[in-house]
Motif scaffolding. Structure first.
Motif, PDB file in Angstrom:
ATOM      1  N   ALA A   1      80.096   8.497 -44.833  1.00 42.80           N
ATOM      2  CA  ALA A   1      79.670   9.448 -43.272  1.00 42.80           C
ATOM      3  C   ALA A   1      78.985   9.996 -43.026  1.00 42.80           C
ATOM      4  O   ALA A   1      78.006  10.440 -43.619  1.00 42.80           O
ATOM      5  N   VAL A   2      78.398   9.646 -41.188  1.00 38.00           N
ATOM      6  CA  VAL A   2      76.738   9.363 -41.006  1.00 38.00           C
ATOM      7  C   VAL A   2      76.954  10.955 -39.571  1.00 38.00           C
ATOM      8  O   VAL A   2      77.548  10.200 -38.824  1.00 38.00           O
ATOM      9  N   LYS A   3      76.218  11.881 -40.236  1.00 37.44           N
ATOM     10  CA  LYS A   3      75.966  12.527 -38.807  1.00 37.44           C
ATOM     11  C   LYS A   3      74.397  12.189 -38.908  1.00 37.44           C
ATOM     12  O   LYS A   3      73.228  12.652 -38.828  1.00 37.44           O
ATOM     13  N   VAL A   4      74.395  11.808 -36.976  1.00 33.80           N
ATOM     14  CA  VAL A   4      72.189  12.152 -36.375  1.00 33.80           C
ATOM     15  C   VAL A   4      72.557  12.530 -34.802  1.00 33.80           C
ATOM     16  O   VAL A   4      73.444  12.283 -34.750  1.00 33.80           O
ATOM     17  N   PRO A   5      71.524  12.760 -34.562  1.00 31.92           N
ATOM     18  CA  PRO A   5      71.390  13.394 -33.338  1.00 31.92           C
ATOM     19  C   PRO A   5      71.322  11.898 -32.361  1.00 31.92           C
ATOM     20  O   PRO A   5      71.233  10.615 -32.994  1.00 31.92           O
ATOM     21  N   HIS A   6      71.720  11.805 -30.975  1.00 31.46           N
ATOM     22  CA  HIS A   6      71.575  11.166 -30.283  1.00 31.46           C
ATOM     23  C   HIS A   6      69.975  10.698 -29.322  1.00 31.46           C
ATOM     24  O   HIS A   6      70.138  11.811 -29.147  1.00 31.46           O
ATOM     25  N   GLY A   7      69.435   9.879 -30.325  1.00 29.12           N
ATOM     26  CA  GLY A   7      68.104  10.055 -29.876  1.00 29.12           C
ATOM     27  C   GLY A   7      67.834  10.476 -28.350  1.00 29.12           C
ATOM     28  O   GLY A   7      66.928  11.386 -27.695  1.00 29.12           O
ATOM     29  N   PRO A   8      68.307   9.175 -27.543  1.00 28.35           N
ATOM     30  CA  PRO A   8      67.914   9.086 -25.811  1.00 28.35           C
ATOM     31  C   PRO A   8      68.234  10.313 -25.035  1.00 28.35           C
ATOM     32  O   PRO A   8      67.833  10.951 -24.502  1.00 28.35           O
ATOM     33  N   ASN A   9      69.857  10.909 -25.696  1.00 24.95           N
ATOM     34  CA  ASN A   9      69.725  12.299 -25.190  1.00 24.95           C
ATOM     35  C   ASN A   9      69.057  13.643 -25.648  1.00 24.95           C
ATOM     36  O   ASN A   9      69.028  14.177 -25.026  1.00 24.95           O
ATOM     37  N   GLN A  10      68.730  13.351 -26.312  1.00 25.47           N
ATOM     38  CA  GLN A  10      68.038  14.673 -27.513  1.00 25.47           C
ATOM     39  C   GLN A  10      67.051  14.773 -26.535  1.00 25.47           C
ATOM     40  O   GLN A  10      66.407  15.647 -25.650  1.00 25.47           O
ATOM     41  N   LEU A  11      66.586  13.596 -26.020  1.00 24.63           N
ATOM     42  CA  LEU A  11      64.802  13.117 -24.955  1.00 24.63           C
ATOM     43  C   LEU A  11      65.643  13.675 -23.646  1.00 24.63           C
ATOM     44  O   LEU A  11      64.311  14.460 -23.621  1.00 24.63           O
ATOM     45  N   MET A  12      66.456  13.568 -23.409  1.00 20.95           N
ATOM     46  CA  MET A  12      66.437  13.882 -21.996  1.00 20.95           C
ATOM     47  C   MET A  12      67.071  15.061 -22.202  1.00 20.95           C
ATOM     48  O   MET A  12      66.703  15.714 -20.758  1.00 20.95           O
ATOM     49  N   LYS A  13      67.750  15.960 -23.066  1.00 16.72           N
ATOM     50  CA  LYS A  13      68.169  17.031 -22.935  1.00 16.72           C
ATOM     51  C   LYS A  13      66.573  18.432 -23.154  1.00 16.72           C
ATOM     52  O   LYS A  13      66.638  19.154 -22.566  1.00 16.72           O
ATOM     53  N   GLU A  14      65.729  17.520 -23.658  1.00 16.80           N
ATOM     54  CA  GLU A  14      64.621  18.396 -23.613  1.00 16.80           C
ATOM     55  C   GLU A  14      63.844  17.879 -23.154  1.00 16.80           C
ATOM     56  O   GLU A  14      63.052  19.279 -22.354  1.00 16.80           O
ATOM     57  N   ARG A  15      63.972  17.198 -22.016  1.00 16.14           N
ATOM     58  CA  ARG A  15      62.669  16.819 -20.690  1.00 16.14           C
ATOM     59  C   ARG A  15      63.976  18.027 -19.733  1.00 16.14           C
ATOM     60  O   ARG A  15      62.554  18.651 -19.516  1.00 16.14           O
ATOM     61  N   ILE A  16      64.717  18.369 -19.549  1.00 18.59           N
ATOM     62  CA  ILE A  16      65.279  19.275 -19.046  1.00 18.59           C
ATOM     63  C   ILE A  16      65.537  20.879 -19.163  1.00 18.59           C
ATOM     64  O   ILE A  16      64.605  21.655 -18.423  1.00 18.59           O
ATOM     65  N   ARG A  17      65.668  21.050 -20.690  1.00 18.82           N
ATOM     66  CA  ARG A  17      64.954  22.170 -21.248  1.00 18.82           C
ATOM     67  C   ARG A  17      63.420  22.256 -20.552  1.00 18.82           C
ATOM     68  O   ARG A  17      63.070  23.623 -20.389  1.00 18.82           O
ATOM     69  N   GLY A  18      62.621  21.210 -20.515  1.00 15.74           N
ATOM     70  CA  GLY A  18      60.837  21.747 -20.079  1.00 15.74           C
ATOM     71  C   GLY A  18      61.208  22.114 -19.131  1.00 15.74           C
ATOM     72  O   GLY A  18      59.746  22.718 -18.114  1.00 15.74           O
ATOM     73  N   ARG A  19      61.816  21.155 -18.140  1.00 18.13           N
ATOM     74  CA  ARG A  19      62.395  21.728 -16.459  1.00 18.13           C
ATOM     75  C   ARG A  19      62.379  23.632 -16.132  1.00 18.13           C
ATOM     76  O   ARG A  19      62.655  23.306 -15.746  1.00 18.13           O
TER      77      ARG A  19
ATOM     78  N   ALA B   1      73.130  26.639 -23.112  1.00 18.74           N
ATOM     79  CA  ALA B   1      73.214  26.762 -22.805  1.00 18.74           C
ATOM     80  C   ALA B   1      73.136  26.390 -21.228  1.00 18.74           C
ATOM     81  O   ALA B   1      73.946  25.987 -20.228  1.00 18.74           O
ATOM     82  N   ALA B   2      72.407  27.360 -20.798  1.00 19.07           N
ATOM     83  CA  ALA B   2      71.145  27.325 -19.445  1.00 19.07           C
ATOM     84  C   ALA B   2      71.151  25.259 -19.751  1.00 19.07           C
ATOM     85  O   ALA B   2      71.489  24.951 -18.631  1.00 19.07           O
ATOM     86  N   VAL B   3      69.961  24.609 -20.561  1.00 17.65           N
ATOM     87  CA  VAL B   3      70.039  23.064 -20.295  1.00 17.65           C
ATOM     88  C   VAL B   3      71.000  22.593 -20.032  1.00 17.65           C
ATOM     89  O   VAL B   3      71.871  21.348 -19.508  1.00 17.65           O
ATOM     90  N   ALA B   4      72.460  22.829 -21.143  1.00 16.97           N
ATOM     91  CA  ALA B   4      73.956  22.272 -20.677  1.00 16.97           C
ATOM     92  C   ALA B   4      74.368  22.224 -19.240  1.00 16.97           C
ATOM     93  O   ALA B   4      75.200  21.296 -19.297  1.00 16.97           O
ATOM     94  N   ALA B   5      74.536  23.331 -19.166  1.00 18.01           N
ATOM     95  CA  ALA B   5      74.308  23.696 -17.780  1.00 18.01           C
ATOM     96  C   ALA B   5      73.850  22.336 -16.528  1.00 18.01           C
ATOM     97  O   ALA B   5      74.824  21.950 -15.683  1.00 18.01           O
ATOM     98  N   ALA B   6      72.314  22.065 -16.544  1.00 16.45           N
ATOM     99  CA  ALA B   6      71.667  21.297 -15.565  1.00 16.45           C
ATOM    100  C   ALA B   6      71.800  19.519 -16.316  1.00 16.45           C
ATOM    101  O   ALA B   6      71.556  18.994 -16.121  1.00 16.45           O
ATOM    102  N   LEU B   7      72.716  19.391 -17.292  1.00 13.86           N
ATOM    103  CA  LEU B   7      72.290  18.086 -18.208  1.00 13.86           C
ATOM    104  C   LEU B   7      73.441  17.290 -16.335  1.00 13.86           C
ATOM    105  O   LEU B   7      74.277  18.097 -16.049  1.00 13.86           O
TER     106      LEU B   7
END
Ligand SMILES: [Zn+2]
Length: 317
Positions: free
Chosen positions: A209-227, A292-298
């Protein structure tokens, strides 16, 4: 963007998963080891202020650094975190990852019959997962290289926590009905080799059983967080704490190459607790509000279908 201090880094020129050589920069990872100036001045001197591209594979979408630090045992030194007893205690009782751990155990209980329920947690940290596994009836053990966390985990759980390399367990003939890697594989360079090692300690027909972050989606979330937050610098790979950035396709290919079948990959349960050393309660609350604010902007808002994490299972053949 781009460029690499050739004296400090060994270039990585092909995708670790599929071998593709078309790799494009998507982010920049910076190195900051001021906190290590006392315990490891060489690490601090060699890398603080350096940076390197995170590149994405044109074929499988996997993300990895354009080079690895040439400093010997870079990852061992970076992970030589000397936690205090209080920090370890708080980490064990924290509970923010219990939802993920229970989900992983449920997924394994659907696949592994009761008589086969031996479990090895790779990167057992303070032992929370094996503690919960034992409560659910598993004969659970951990493997953890950090001497402080492995000693703490053994004392807190009363379960065996190997302070060893996976290869040592293989050589000793140990085999498990299930092996878990929860938030571990993204910290490992050349992850297919690691998965092959895991394959060696799983009993025939057993499960990973493997759990990892989703690479591209994490990067997109970080970019939105930056905005959303002025002055916030998107960060997904600083100090190469995250060195392997998976897409579902890349994760499937990696598991297939390591000898797993019946692979099932789906979004993991959404828990986004900060796992950052030194983050106090007030900072945690601020971080979760920010999340939560970032999730709302996704795209799709807070109910975004975007998977921030991937949960995968595979059977050893
Ligand atoms: Zn690739």
């Amino acid at each position: 963007m781009g460029g690499m201090n050739e004296a400090r880094f060994d270039p990585v020129t092909a995708c670790w998963i599929c071998g593709e050589r078309r790799l494009s920069p998507v982010a920049r990872a910076i190195f900051e080891f001021s906190n290590y100036a006392g315990q490891d001045p060489e690490l601090h001197a060699a890398l603080t202020g350096e940076s390197i591209d995170l590149v994405r594979c044109a074929d499988c979408g996997f993300g990895q650094p354009a080079g690895l630090p040439s400093l010997p045992d870079y990852f061992g030194r970076m992970y030589d975190q000397r936690w205090s007893a209080e920090w370890l205690e708080a980490e064990f009782h924290d509970g923010t990852k219990d939802l993920i751990f229970h989900e992983v155990l449920r997924g394994l209980q659907r696949r592994v019959p009761p008589s086969e329920r031996t479990l090895l947690d790779l990167g057992a940290h303070v032992g929370r997962l094996i503690h919960l596994a034992a409560q659910s009836g598993w004969r659970a053990e951990g493997i953890e290289l950090n001497p402080r966390t492995s000693a703490y985990a053994e004392q807190a759980t009363g379960l065996k926590v190997h302070r060893a390399d996976l290869r040592d367990l293989v050589a000793e003939g140990r085999r498990y009905g299930a092996v878990t890697l929860v938030d571990v594989l993204e910290h490992i360079a050349e992850p297919v080799d690691a998965l092959r090692g895991v394959h060696g300690v799983i009993a025939p027909g057993g499960w990973i059983a493997v759990k990892v972050p989703h690479g591209p989606n994490q990067l997109m979330k970080e970019r939105i967080r930056g905005r959303v937050f002025r002055g916030y610098r998107p960060t997904v790979a600083d100090n190469l704490v995250h060195v392997s950035h998976f897409t579902p396709r890349a994760l499937r290919m990696a598991m297939e190459q390591a000898g797993f079948a019946d692979i099932d990959i789906r979004p993991a349960v959404p828990v986004v607790p900060p796992q950052r050393p030194g983050m106090g309660r007030a900072a945690r609350v601020a971080f979760l509000r920010g999340t939560a604010a970032v999730a709302a902007a996704l795209p799709g808002g807070a109910k975004s279908p975007l998977a921030m994490n991937l949960q995968a299972y595979g059977r050893r053949v």
